[in-house]
Design a protein around this motif. Structure first.
Motif, PDB file in Angstrom:
ATOM      1  N   GLY A 490      37.884   1.359  -6.132  1.00 61.01           N
ATOM      2  CA  GLY A 490      38.063   0.713  -6.801  1.00 61.01           C
ATOM      3  C   GLY A 490      37.219   1.450  -7.938  1.00 61.01           C
ATOM      4  N   LYS A 491      37.844   0.623  -9.547  1.00 66.46           N
ATOM      5  CA  LYS A 491      37.519   1.188 -10.480  1.00 66.46           C
ATOM      6  C   LYS A 491      36.184  -0.311 -10.876  1.00 66.46           C
ATOM      7  CE  LYS A 491      39.941   4.364 -10.912  1.00 66.46           C
ATOM      8  NZ  LYS A 491      39.453   6.006 -10.443  1.00 66.46           N
ATOM      9  N   ILE A 492      35.751   0.123 -11.706  1.00 68.18           N
ATOM     10  CA  ILE A 492      34.511  -0.908 -12.079  1.00 68.18           C
ATOM     11  C   ILE A 492      34.465  -0.762 -13.941  1.00 68.18           C
ATOM     12  CG2 ILE A 492      32.151  -0.913 -13.147  1.00 68.18           C
ATOM     13  CD1 ILE A 492      31.423   0.294 -10.928  1.00 68.18           C
ATOM     14  N   LEU A 493      35.139  -2.192 -14.625  1.00 67.67           N
ATOM     15  CA  LEU A 493      35.599  -2.573 -15.720  1.00 67.67           C
ATOM     16  C   LEU A 493      34.312  -3.051 -16.531  1.00 67.67           C
ATOM     17  CD1 LEU A 493      39.117  -3.397 -17.304  1.00 67.67           C
ATOM     18  CD2 LEU A 493      36.626  -3.336 -18.344  1.00 67.67           C
ATOM     19  N   PHE A 494      34.056  -1.784 -17.306  1.00 65.33           N
ATOM     20  CA  PHE A 494      32.643  -2.308 -18.144  1.00 65.33           C
ATOM     21  C   PHE A 494      32.694  -3.612 -19.710  1.00 65.33           C
ATOM     22  CE2 PHE A 494      29.092  -1.225 -21.060  1.00 65.33           C
ATOM     23  CZ  PHE A 494      28.329  -2.545 -20.711  1.00 65.33           C
ATOM     24  N   LYS A 495      33.058  -4.290 -19.587  1.00 63.58           N
ATOM     25  CA  LYS A 495      33.084  -5.518 -20.671  1.00 63.58           C
ATOM     26  C   LYS A 495      32.395  -5.525 -21.849  1.00 63.58           C
ATOM     27  CE  LYS A 495      34.436  -7.605 -23.910  1.00 63.58           C
ATOM     28  NZ  LYS A 495      33.560  -6.875 -25.160  1.00 63.58           N
ATOM     29  N   LEU A 593      45.116 -12.191 -18.504  1.00 62.22           N
ATOM     30  CA  LEU A 593      44.282 -11.263 -17.985  1.00 62.22           C
ATOM     31  C   LEU A 593      44.829 -11.240 -16.077  1.00 62.22           C
ATOM     32  CD1 LEU A 593      41.941  -8.818 -17.473  1.00 62.22           C
ATOM     33  CD2 LEU A 593      40.696 -11.251 -16.798  1.00 62.22           C
ATOM     34  N   ALA A 594      45.350 -10.313 -15.476  1.00 58.86           N
ATOM     35  CA  ALA A 594      45.694 -10.199 -13.926  1.00 58.86           C
ATOM     36  C   ALA A 594      44.076 -10.478 -12.744  1.00 58.86           C
ATOM     37  CB  ALA A 594      46.047  -9.027 -13.590  1.00 58.86           C
ATOM     38  N   LEU A 595      44.888 -11.928 -11.874  1.00 57.84           N
ATOM     39  CA  LEU A 595      43.242 -12.088 -11.794  1.00 57.84           C
ATOM     40  C   LEU A 595      43.590 -11.615 -10.658  1.00 57.84           C
ATOM     41  CD1 LEU A 595      44.261 -15.928 -12.009  1.00 57.84           C
ATOM     42  CD2 LEU A 595      42.727 -14.260 -13.243  1.00 57.84           C
ATOM     43  N   ASP A 596      44.219 -10.743  -9.747  1.00 54.48           N
ATOM     44  CA  ASP A 596      44.092 -10.058  -8.609  1.00 54.48           C
ATOM     45  C   ASP A 596      43.782  -8.733  -9.056  1.00 54.48           C
ATOM     46  OD1 ASP A 596      46.255  -9.669  -9.882  1.00 54.48           O
ATOM     47  OD2 ASP A 596      47.263 -10.102  -8.530  1.00 54.48           O
ATOM     48  N   LEU A 597      43.775  -8.565  -9.542  1.00 54.21           N
ATOM     49  CA  LEU A 597      43.594  -6.813 -10.470  1.00 54.21           C
ATOM     50  C   LEU A 597      42.083  -5.834  -9.103  1.00 54.21           C
ATOM     51  CD1 LEU A 597      43.058  -6.345 -13.456  1.00 54.21           C
ATOM     52  CD2 LEU A 597      45.203  -5.402 -12.310  1.00 54.21           C
ATOM     53  N   PRO A 598      42.423  -4.711  -8.690  1.00 53.10           N
ATOM     54  CA  PRO A 598      41.284  -4.527  -7.493  1.00 53.10           C
ATOM     55  C   PRO A 598      40.368  -3.727  -8.289  1.00 53.10           C
ATOM     56  CG  PRO A 598      42.871  -2.733  -7.946  1.00 53.10           C
ATOM     57  CD  PRO A 598      43.398  -3.988  -8.979  1.00 53.10           C
ATOM     58  N   VAL A 599      40.018  -4.502  -9.304  1.00 49.94           N
ATOM     59  CA  VAL A 599      38.536  -3.737 -10.145  1.00 49.94           C
ATOM     60  C   VAL A 599      37.483  -4.638 -10.425  1.00 49.94           C
ATOM     61  CG1 VAL A 599      38.183  -3.708 -12.960  1.00 49.94           C
ATOM     62  CG2 VAL A 599      40.217  -2.816 -11.910  1.00 49.94           C
ATOM     63  N   ALA A 600      36.275  -4.231 -10.774  1.00 54.65           N
ATOM     64  CA  ALA A 600      34.940  -5.421 -10.200  1.00 54.65           C
ATOM     65  C   ALA A 600      34.720  -4.852 -12.260  1.00 54.65           C
ATOM     66  CB  ALA A 600      34.402  -4.836  -9.514  1.00 54.65           C
ATOM     67  N   TRP A 601      35.038  -6.124 -13.194  1.00 53.69           N
ATOM     68  CA  TRP A 601      34.496  -6.949 -13.774  1.00 53.69           C
ATOM     69  C   TRP A 601      32.688  -7.012 -14.042  1.00 53.69           C
ATOM     70  CZ3 TRP A 601      37.507  -6.822 -18.239  1.00 53.69           C
ATOM     71  CH2 TRP A 601      38.672  -6.344 -18.974  1.00 53.69           C
ATOM     72  N   ILE A 602      31.983  -6.266 -15.180  1.00 59.87           N
ATOM     73  CA  ILE A 602      31.208  -6.192 -15.099  1.00 59.87           C
ATOM     74  C   ILE A 602      30.461  -6.360 -16.634  1.00 59.87           C
ATOM     75  CG2 ILE A 602      30.475  -4.723 -13.388  1.00 59.87           C
ATOM     76  CD1 ILE A 602      29.165  -2.980 -15.193  1.00 59.87           C
ATOM     77  N   THR A 603      29.144  -7.065 -16.630  1.00 59.88           N
ATOM     78  CA  THR A 603      29.574  -6.840 -18.418  1.00 59.88           C
ATOM     79  C   THR A 603      27.648  -7.393 -18.766  1.00 59.88           C
ATOM     80  OG1 THR A 603      29.806  -8.442 -20.850  1.00 59.88           O
ATOM     81  CG2 THR A 603      29.244  -9.854 -19.467  1.00 59.88           C
ATOM     82  N   MET A 604      27.687  -7.456 -19.714  1.00 64.56           N
ATOM     83  CA  MET A 604      25.801  -7.295 -20.948  1.00 64.56           C
ATOM     84  C   MET A 604      25.980  -8.264 -21.492  1.00 64.56           C
ATOM     85  SD  MET A 604      22.772  -5.171 -21.516  1.00 64.56           S
ATOM     86  CE  MET A 604      22.459  -3.731 -19.381  1.00 64.56           C
ATOM     87  N   LEU A 605      24.779  -9.315 -21.245  1.00 64.82           N
ATOM     88  CA  LEU A 605      24.959 -10.376 -22.466  1.00 64.82           C
ATOM     89  C   LEU A 605      23.925 -10.291 -23.426  1.00 64.82           C
ATOM     90  CD1 LEU A 605      26.584 -13.662 -20.889  1.00 64.82           C
ATOM     91  CD2 LEU A 605      27.531 -11.961 -22.240  1.00 64.82           C
TER      92      LEU A 605
END
Length: 774
Positions: A490-495, A593-605
C-alpha cells in the motif's frame, strides 16, 4: 502524471484555429427560454391532422416540415423521473442464470443477450443527453478506456464555427452516423471512412485520434453523445433535419445500444442551465487557460437568481426530459439509464456498469482502469454544489419552491437554516465549507461529506458502545491500510504540515522505502521535490517551474497537489504512483476525502506558535531570494497574498491565515478563504480528520516519534538527528518574542484553535505510544 486527454488535444487544435471560445462547453443559446408552454416542440411531438382519409398521427421533423410516421405510445416516467428500463432486475436475472455477458431489455419488451448481439467484434452505442447532466465527464472517461472509440465532443451538436459554413446537411449527418457505426476493417478503406467522419473543418471531431488506421484498428466499441430532439431556442442540436425513421434504421441495423444520461434533480439541473446561459458560469475543461481560469473563479461566487426567469428554465428542463423519454421510446433500442446523482457519488461503479452494457471486455473495464480514467478526465465540476454557495438570495429562492412539486429537490426540511447562518458569521464559509464541516450524527470521526463520497451512507450491522458504525469502519479501514503499508503493498501518504519537520521525515523515508528524490522540473535552484511526486510539478507534461509558472494562477500542483485530488483521483493513487511507497503533500487535505482508501495517512505536528514563527522566517528567506522575481510565489499554496519582501512579523501576520493546521486538515476551501472564521465546528472537523491518520507524531519529541514511526511502519531505526533538515536557531517563539509581548499575544490569538488541536494531537501520540508498548 495527468495525461492530456483526447478531448484536450481537440481543444488545443481548435484554439490553434483561433476559435477561441469553443472550449467553453456550453455554447451560447440563441435566446433565453420564453414561455415554453407556448413553444412548438419540434421533435418528437405528435400532432393531429385531418385529411381526406381521416385523422392520422404524424411526427414533425425539425425545421423542414417533413411529415414522419407516428411513434408508438411513450412510456411514462418513474416517480424519480427515470425511464423504466428494468435494467437492475435483468442484471440480477443474468447473474442468477450465470451468463457471461449482460442481458438488456429494449423498450419493445424483448430480452437482448449482448453475447449474441456482439458476434461482430464491434459494439455501438449512443448517449442521449440534454445538458448539465454530467454527460461530458462520463463520455470523456468512457473514451479513455482502451478499445473504445469516441470521435469527439458532441460531433453533431452545435458545430464549431459560423452557422452557414459549419452546418451539416442531412446527408453528411447520416454518413457520419453510419461511419461511426461501421468502422473500416482495413487500412484500404480508411481514407474514405475518414472523409465521412470529417465532412468539414468545423465538425467537433478529435483529429488527433484518426490520423492513421492503426489508431482505431483495435477499437471494439464506438459511440458518441447527441441530443435526440430539437426545441425552439436550442442552438443546432444533432437531430436538426434528420428523419427519425432513417436514424432508427441505422441503429437497428448496427444493433446500437442507448445510454441515457439523466439528472433526477430538476431544480439543480435548471440552476446549472441558468448559471451557464444567463450568468455565463459555464463548465470549462482547459483549466490551465486564462479564459477558463477566469470562468472557474467566476463560478465560485453565489449569484442572485431572477425567479421569474428561473421558472422558465424549470419548464425547459421538463421539456427536454420529456423529449429524452420520447426518443428512447421511439427508437426502441436496448437502453440503460446512468443517473447523474449516482455518477457523482459512485463514478467508478456507474462507469463500470455502462462499459459492461456497451460491450467493453471485462479485462479492459477493471476498477483500476476506470479509476485512472476518472482521475484524468478533462471535465471538472465548476463551483460548489451547495444551494447557498450558488444562490445569493437563497431564502427567497427556497420559499419560492415551498409547497410545490419541486420542494423535495431542495433536500431541506425548511428554509430557516439560512437565517441561522446569517446570525452566525462563523458559518459563512466559501465553496463547500459551510455544510461540509458537519459530522455524521452519532459519529466522532466521520465528516458527512466524506461518508457520502465514500459510499458509506446507510451503513448498519456493526455496534460498539463508544463508536458508531462509521467510526468502526474508519478504524477497520485504517488498520487495513496500515497492514498493506507494512507489507509494502500500500501507499503511505504523508500530510506534511508546513515547518513541522517534514523535510527530515522525508529523508528518513528515503532510507526505508521508495520515495521521490528528483529535482523540481525546470528549476535551477538545486532543490528537489521533498518527497512530493515529481509529476505534481507538471501539467500536461509542461514543467510548472518554467513557462507555466510565469502565468499568474496557473499552478495547481507542486507541494499542494493533494488538495486538488478528487475522490476518484485519490482512489487512483495506487495506479498513478506505482513506483512510490511514500508520497508527501505539504498543502491542505482534499475538501472531500475517501474514507476507504488503501492509504496509510501519517503526519507530524508542531507547537503552533513555533511553527508559525518558523513559517514567517521561511517566507522571509524566499522573499529575499526571489526579490527580483515578483512572479515567483512565496506564499505556500497561494493561500495568502505575500506582503512586501521586508515585511515585519506583525505585517506578515495580518495576511497569513490564522489556525493554519486546522484549516489545512479541513481542506482547501477553508484554507484559501480568509473570510472563513474558524470556530469549534472546524476544530471538531480537524480532530475527526486527524483520527483517520494511522500515525500522528510531534516534532518536539522527535526521538520518540521516530521510534513510533519504526514500530508502526516496520521501518529500520534511523538517526533522525543526522538527517535533520532546516534547523534554525531560536525556534521557540516564546523565547524569541519574549521582549515583544504584544506580538506574542497576537500570535497566540491567531493560533487559538491550533493550540487546542496540538493538545489533541499530543494525546493521540501518547495513545499510540501506549498501544505500541513504547
Amino acid at each position: 502524471m495527468v495525461v492530456a486527454s483526447a478531448l484536450a488535444a481537440l481543444v488545443h487544435k481548435a484554439r490553434q484555429n483561433s476559435q477561441e471560445e469553443w472550449f467553453l462547453v456550453d455554447t451560447a443559446m440563441e435566446t433565453v427560454p420564453g414561455d415554453l408552454s407556448t413553444k412548438q416542440v419540434k421533435f418528437p411531438t405528435q400532432e393531429s391532422h385531418e385529411d381526406e382519409k381521416g385523422r392520422k398521427e404524424v411526427w414533425k421533423s425539425d425545421r423542414n416540415g417533413t411529415s414522419l410516421p407516428a411513434p408508438p405510445e411513450y412510456p411514462e416516467p418513474e416517480p424519480n423521473g427515470a425511464v423504466p428500463d428494468q435494467d437492475e432486475e435483468l442484471f440480477e436475472e443474468r447473474q442468477a442464470v450465470g451468463k457471461a455477458s449482460p442481458s438488456r431489455r429494449s423498450t419493445d419488451g424483448q430480452l437482448h443477450d449482448v453475447t449474441k448481439m456482439s458476434r461482430n467484434p464491434r459494439h455501438r452505442f449512443l448517449m442521449f443527453f440534454s445538458g448539465h447532466q454530467g454527460s461530458s465527464a462520463m463520455m470523456d472517461v468512457i473514451g479513455q478506456i482502451p478499445g473504445v472509440f469516441v470521435p469527439g465532443f458532441e460531433p453533431l451538436d452545435n458545430p464549431n464555427g459560423p452557422v452557414k459554413e459549419s452546418f451539416l446537411s442531412t446527408q453528411q449527418k447520416m454518413e457520419f452516423l453510419r461511419a461511426i457505426m461501421n468502422m473500416p476493417e482495413s487500412a484500404s478503406n480508411f481514407d474514405e471512412w475518414k472523409a465521412k467522419v470529417l465532412p468539414n473543418q468545423y465538425i467537433r471531431v478529435d483529429r488527433q485520434r484518426i490520423q492513421a488506421y492503426e489508431q482505431i484498428a483495435n477499437s471494439t466499441v464506438a459511440g458518441f453523445k447527441m441530443r435526440p430532439y430539437t426545441l425552439d431556442g436550442d442552438s443546432m442540436p444533432a437531430m436538426i433535419n434528420l428523419n427519425p425513421d432513417d436514424v432508427k434504421r441505422v441503429l437497428d441495423e448496427h444493433q446500437v445500444n442507448i445510454v441515457l444520461s439523466w439528472r433526477s434533480n430538476i431544480v439543480k439541473s435548471a440552476l446549472s442551465w441558468y448559471r451557464a446561459r444567463v450568468l455565463g458560469k459555464r463548465q470549462c475543461f482547459r483549466h490551465d487557460d486564462e479564459l477558463c481560469k477566469k470562468n472557474d473563479e467566476k463560478a465560485q461566487t453565489a449569484s442572485e437568481i431572477n425567479l421569474e426567469d428561473f421558472d422558465k428554465w424549470i419548464k425547459y428542463v421538463e421539456k427536454t426530459n420529456d423529449q429524452l423519454m420520447k426518443a428512447v421510446s421511439y427508437f426502441r433500442r436496448p437502453t440503460m439509464t446512468i443517473n447523474y446523482e449516482d455518477f457523482e457519488v459512485h463514478p467508478i461503479k456507474s462507469i463500470a456498469q455502462v462499459l459492461e452494457f456497451v460491450g467493453v471486455p471485462a479485462e479492459e473495464r477493471t476498477d483500476e482502469r476506470i479509476e485512472l480514467a476518472v482521475a484524468q478526465t478533462s471535465f471538472h465540476k465548476v463551483g460548489s454544489n451547495a444551494w447557498k454557495d450558488m444562490v445569493s438570495n437563497f431564502r427567497e429562492f427556497c420559499e419560492h419552491f415551498r409547497n410545490t412539486i419541486y420542494w423535495p429537490n431542495l433536500g431541506l426540511k425548511s428554509c430557516e437554516e439560512t437565517e441561522q447562518n446569517v446570525a452566525d458569521p462563523g458559518s459563512l464559509l466559501s465553496a463547500d465549507a459551510a455544510k461540509d464541516m458537519d459530522l455524521l450524527p452519532g459519529s466522532r470521526y466521520c465528516l458527512l461529506k466524506d461518508v457520502v463520497a465514500s459510499g458509506w451512507v446507510g451503513m448498519d450491522g456493526e455496534y460498539d458502545p463508544h463508536l458508531g458504525p462509521c467510526d468502526i469502519r474508519i478504524v477497520k479501514a485504517r488498520a487495513r491500510a496500515l497492514k498493506k503499508a507494512r507489507m509494502g503493498e500500500g501507499k503511505i501518504l504523508f500530510k506534511h504540515m508546513h515547518k513541522a519537520g517534514g523535510s527530515t521525515l522525508c529523508n528518513v523515508a528515503r532510507e526505508n522505502v521508495r520515495a521521490e528524490k528528483a529535482p523540481i522540473p525546470g528549476g535551477n535552484d538545486g532543490w528537489d521535490t521533498n518527497c512530493v511526486p515529481q509529476i505534481a510539478y507538471q501539467k500536461n507534461g509542461v514543467p510548472l517551474a518554467t513557462a507555466e509558472a510565469e502565468k499568474e494562477g496557473a499552478w495547481y500542483g507542486g507541494v499542494c497537489y493533494a488538495s486538488h485530488l478528487s475522490v476518484a483521483a485519490q482512489r487512483a493513487l495506487g495506479i498513478t504512483h506505482k513506483d512510490l511507497d511514500f508520497i508527501a503533500s505539504e498543502g491542505p487535505m482534499p475538501d472531500t476525502l475517501a474514507l476507504d482508501l488503501p492509504v496509510a495517512w501519517i503526519t507530524m505536528l508542531r507547537d503552533p506558535l513555533d511553527r508559525t514563527l518558523s513559517s514567517y522566517r521561511w517566507w522571509q528567506f524566499l522573499a529575499d531570494r526571489f526579490r527580483d522575481k515578483p512572479k515567483v510565489r512565496t506564499a505556500l499554496c497561494d493561500a495568502y497574498q505575500s506582503p512586501h519582501p521586508d515585511a515585519s512579523l506583525q505585517e506578515w501576520l495580518e495576511v497569513y491565515p490564522d489556525n493554519w493546521m486546522v484549516r489545512v486538515l479541513c481542506g482547501r476551501a477553508v484554507l484559501m478563504d480568509k473570510s472563513v472564521r474558524i470556530t469549534e465546528k472546524h476544530l471538531t472537523a480537524a480532530k475527526a480528520r486527524l483520527n483517520q491518520f494511522s500515525l500522528v507524531m510531534v516534532l518536539e519529541d522527535m526521538e520518540s516519534s521516530m521510534k513510533l514511526l519504526s514500530s508502526t511502519l516496520g521501518w529500520a531505526d534511523v538517526d533522525a538527528e543526522a538527517l535533520r533538515a532546516n534547523v534554525m536557531s531560536n525556534s521557540s517563539a516564546r523565547i524569541a518574542l519574549a521582549d515583544e509581548p504584544e506580538i506574542l499575544e497576537e500570535l497566540v490569538s491567531k493560533n487559538k484553535m491550533d493550540l487546542e488541536l496540538y493538545k489533541y494531537g499530543q494525546e493521540l501520540f501518547r495513545r499510540q505510544q501506549k498501544f505500541s508498548h513504547l
